[in-house]
Write an enzyme that holds these catalytic residues in place. Sequence first.
Site, PDB file in Angstrom:
ATOM      1  CD  GLU A 114     -25.885  31.565-147.284  1.00 19.59           C
ATOM      2  OE1 GLU A 114     -25.602  30.911-146.288  1.00 19.59           O
ATOM      3  OE2 GLU A 114     -25.662  32.778-147.373  1.00 19.59           O
ATOM      4  CB  CYS A 127     -32.878  37.754-151.995  1.00 14.44           C
ATOM      5  SG  CYS A 127     -31.216  38.245-152.457  1.00 14.44           S
ATOM      6  CB  CYS A 134     -18.993  36.763-157.101  1.00 15.74           C
ATOM      7  SG  CYS A 134     -19.359  38.129-158.228  1.00 15.74           S
ATOM      8  CB  CYS A 138     -17.620  44.225-154.522  1.00 17.89           C
ATOM      9  SG  CYS A 138     -18.144  44.259-156.250  1.00 17.89           S
ATOM     10  CB  CYS A 141     -19.547  41.992-151.611  1.00 18.49           C
ATOM     11  SG  CYS A 141     -20.568  40.566-152.017  1.00 18.49           S
ATOM     12  N   GLY A 193     -23.413  36.168-156.620  1.00 15.91           N
ATOM     13  CA  GLY A 193     -23.018  36.151-158.022  1.00 15.91           C
ATOM     14  C   GLY A 193     -23.423  37.375-158.814  1.00 15.91           C
ATOM     15  CD  GLU A 194     -22.961  41.221-162.387  1.00 15.21           C
ATOM     16  OE1 GLU A 194     -22.832  41.985-161.423  1.00 15.21           O
ATOM     17  OE2 GLU A 194     -23.921  41.310-163.191  1.00 15.21           O
ATOM     18  CB  SER A 225     -28.860  43.655-158.280  1.00 14.49           C
ATOM     19  OG  SER A 225     -27.778  44.435-157.817  1.00 14.49           O
ATOM     20  CG  PHE A 248     -23.774  54.399-158.946  1.00 14.99           C
ATOM     21  CD1 PHE A 248     -23.587  54.108-160.280  1.00 14.99           C
ATOM     22  CD2 PHE A 248     -23.456  55.679-158.499  1.00 14.99           C
ATOM     23  CE1 PHE A 248     -23.097  55.062-161.171  1.00 14.99           C
ATOM     24  CE2 PHE A 248     -22.972  56.642-159.373  1.00 14.99           C
ATOM     25  CZ  PHE A 248     -22.790  56.334-160.701  1.00 14.99           C
ATOM     26  CG  ASN A 324     -26.418  44.337-144.271  1.00 13.70           C
ATOM     27  OD1 ASN A 324     -27.035  44.767-143.312  1.00 13.70           O
ATOM     28  ND2 ASN A 324     -26.916  44.337-145.498  1.00 13.70           N
ATOM     29  CB  CYS A 367     -27.918  43.217-148.856  1.00 15.51           C
ATOM     30  SG  CYS A 367     -28.606  43.316-150.451  1.00 15.51           S
TER      31      CYS A 367
END
Length: 382
Positions: A114, A127, A134, A138, A141, A193-194, A225, A248, A324, A367
């Site tokens: 996306e 974005c 990923c 987390c 997420c 993704g990272e 990010s 963070f 979110n 996000c």
Amino acid sequence: MTAPITQDVLTIPRKMPASDKANLIGLTRDQLRSALIDAGTPEKQAKMRVGQIWTWLYHWGLRDFTGMTNLSKELRQTLADRFSIEIPEVVTRQISSDGTRKYLVRIAGGHEVEVVYIPETDRGTLCISSQVGCTLTCSFCHTGTQKLVRNLTAGEIVGQVMLARDDLDEWPVQGEPNREGRLISNVVLMGMGEPLYNFENVRVGLRVIMDNEGIALGRRRITLSTSGVVPEIARTANEIGCLLAVSFHATTDEVRDQLVPINKKWNIATLLDALRAYPGLTNSERITFEYVMLQGVNDSKEDAYRLVELIRGIPAKINLIPFNEWPGAPYKRSSGNRIHAFADIIHDAGYASPIRTPRGEDIMAACGQLKSATEKTRKVRA
Ligand code: SAH
Ligand code: SF4
């Protein structure tokens, strides 16, 4: 939580399957040069041809060789026989009541990612994603609930910017000098993704996007990010030069281990050391600390005071992100009062502490809500 759904859903008809010709999109200038020489371009001419083709592809957004009118007919034919100009295919586009656009994009192998465009009064932010899924998990997420399928190629990273420029009709038009709008003024790698686990492709892709003779987005208009892949952090400054944001989200290792499990590998102290050593860190190029506000988890006043202590000495901005929610999420968004009280403490300590306005909530474009449709369907079937 959500605005009334007034989304416009557009389903774009399927195109022909991708060809097996070598795709020029996402090559570095050096790779493009080698490809042209392999295709018979004399070495002496190669640099000039690279410049010409580069301008067609990335300044004008041209998608076929026929229109490259400063190349000979023969060369255009050779190029068309050997190469393709391909970007990911938009499968659906949704437009939120607040103007946010979410694209579901299909890449080779039938995978989907996306891409989100967020228009604001003074800027437009795109974005983009760096991976399908990923590897990290987390807990807050949505992407983190999806397994990694694969890294995106450099071409697929550049292609996300190109398809959004197509949709926004943003490419310059010859003879219309004032048309250059810059609807996409900023790019953030905050999609799926990272990015630092796909460093090479992200680096090449971003360098293509930044190249002055093409899309020419300034390095300070791009923010990468990361959840905190410490060994790659310095490389981001040295080899890409874009701005850095760090997820963070917590002020003790105990809580961060839960929220951002990569913390078990590189804990808060290790991460902060890497950030303090970030090359080129100045007040005008501060690190953004992203901090998702989760009710009762990380949103106390003590957390705010601890955060200020931890980041002392680092030129920083703290971006507070109201959580979110997504279906099945194990957390709730902190109350507005909590978020403002938290922001005030950080602000009083001398740091900018903007609260991010959630955008595109009615189309799940905010996000951390991004997740590919193929994955969702698979889950339903299972
Ligand atoms: N993998 C990278 C970049 C993608 S995530 C990273 O983690 O930094 C982009 C940002 O969205 C990160 O700060 C992430 O922590 C945040 N995020 C993820 N899920 C979210 C959610 N449900 N609500 C608010 N922010 C979220
Ligand atoms: Fe991956 Fe970032 Fe989501 Fe964590 S927040 S699971 S690193 S995309």
